[in-house]
Scaffold this active site. Structure first.
Site, PDB file in Angstrom:
ATOM      1  CB  CYS A  91      -0.928   0.020   1.215  1.00  0.00           C
ATOM      2  SG  CYS A  91      -2.149  -1.294   1.210  1.00  0.00           S
ATOM      3  CG  HIS A 338      -6.152   2.175   0.215  1.00  0.00           C
ATOM      4  ND1 HIS A 338      -4.997   2.676  -0.335  1.00  0.00           N
ATOM      5  CD2 HIS A 338      -5.763   1.128   1.009  1.00  0.00           C
ATOM      6  CE1 HIS A 338      -3.965   1.987   0.098  1.00  0.00           C
ATOM      7  NE2 HIS A 338      -4.401   1.038   0.908  1.00  0.00           N
ATOM      8  CB  CYS A 368      -0.047   0.391   7.656  1.00  0.00           C
ATOM      9  SG  CYS A 368      -1.758   0.473   7.077  1.00  0.00           S
TER      10      CYS A 368
END
Length: 383
Positions: A91, A338, A368
């Protein structure tokens, strides 16, 4: 030789599309080309002078395979002499792309770099690369005594460790939607967004927002990972599509080109953390960055901690002691989405524009990442 720095002179993004929404019909290569070309139109530079395009993309399969960065450059019509590289730090891929480009600029390997990323999760589903494989290997699972590594379970473990109730998580999720709605309504995102022409017309506003979200409404949703768990679709990030891009050069080169820098990339850190709890990395990454720069959390006027799941920024805030109003002040991935490889760029663009709008000197971004790593980056506003 004078000391080189790395500054962002322009930053653009697409609106964030929800899963199977407005951007689902746009190929990720073409989505990349849209933001690349907007950068050169805004700056007026010759794209042939870009030394490299460093692009984050997580699910490098199908439409996103075979170095999407390079094909984004070609789709943009840039000279074929411009290279591109696609990187994957889960990510944090887009954020790592920005840091890697900054490293190269500071080192003198590049004079002008473009960094960011893309992800079209509607076309290349989350987890698609694992469908026919076993990415962790049995040795890793045996080391930690688990049957699998799962981000959702990690989020449950964080909520348990920090004593975060379902209601508290849903309250935070509702805050994300409320702040994002206020940002959209105030026009806070308009200058950074590149509208995208789709089959259904011009798409120009992030579409994941659910206005009127409350803890009471979220209470109706079933837990996603544990029967008696606290994590569900409403307090987790949305599956999304989008692309983001920033142009990075030195202060000296920016002056030569007649460009006005927005922010300086002051420092960055990357850490590894518990791969089972997985999502706590932003805490030590931030601590490492603050120690490296000699700043305290009170020196940081705005923070973007990616809302992969509500417990992530909440645990970060508890551990770092940051003022709650400085954390994700324009909403986050719970409300806006996201799009994995593009998210690092989205956070940067949102953060540095907010810093400029509010006259904030220092901004910090942390994200994260699957496997238990995390990046943190410090930006300084250039007046």
């Amino acid at each position: 030789m004078p000391t080189r720095d790395a500054v962002i002179v322009e930053a653009v993004r697409t609106p964030i599309g929800k899963r199977n929404g407005s951007l689902a019909g746009v190929h990720p290569v073409d989505l990349s080309a849209i933001v690349l070309n907007k950068l050169v139109r805004r700056t007026g530079i010759d794209p042939g002078t870009v030394d490299d395009v460093v692009w984050g993309c997580v699910t490098q399969l199908g439409d996103q395979s075979s170095n999407v960065a390079r094909f984004g450059v070609l789709a943009a019509g840039w000279p074929q002499s411009v290279p591109g590289v696609t990187i994957n730090r889960a990510c944090g891929s887009g954020q790592q792309a920005i840091e890697s480009a900054a490293h190269a600029v500071i080192a003198g390997a590049y004079d002008i770099a473009v960094a960011g990323g893309v992800e079209t999760m509607s076309r290349v589903p989350l987890g698609a690369t694992r469908a026919s494989g076993f990415p962790y290997g049995q040795t890793v699972l045996d080391r930690y005594g688990v049957e699998k590594l799962d981000q959702g379970i990690g989020a449950e473990l964080i909520a348990e460790k920090w004593g975060l109730s379902r209601y508290a998580l849903d309250e935070y999720a509702s805050r994300s939607h409320e702040l994002a709605a206020a940002a959209i309504d105030s026009g806070a995102f308009e200058s950074q967004i590149v509208p995208v022409e789709t089959e259904d017309g011009l798409f120009s506003v992030d579409e994941g927002l659910r206005r009127g979200t409350t803890p009471e409404k979220l209470a109706k949703l079933k837990p996603s990972f544990k029967e008696d768990g606290v994590i569900h679709a409403g307090n987790a990030s949305q599956i999304s599509d989008g692309a983001s891009a920033v142009m990075i050069t030195t202060s000296e080169k920016a002056a030569e080109l007649g460009l006005t820098p927005i922010a300086r990339i002051v420092a960055g850190s990357v850490v590894g953390d518990d791969p089972v709890m997985m999502l706590t990395g932003p805490i030590p990454a931030t601590q490492k960055l603050l120690a490296r720069t000699g700043l305290t959390i009170d020196d940081i006027g705005a923070v973007e901690v990616n809302e992969a799941f509500a417990p992530v920024p909440m645990a970060w805030q508890i551990e770092l002691g940051a003022k709650p109003e400085r954390l994700n002040p324009l909403g986050g991935a719970i409300a806006l989405g996201h799009p994995l490889g593009a998210t690092g760029g989205f956070l940067t663009i949102k953060l540095i524009n907010h810093m400029r709008d509010k006259g904030i000197r220092y901004g910090l971004q942390a994200i994260c990442e699957g496997g238990g790593t995390a990046n943190a980056t410090l930006y300084e506003l250039i007046e």
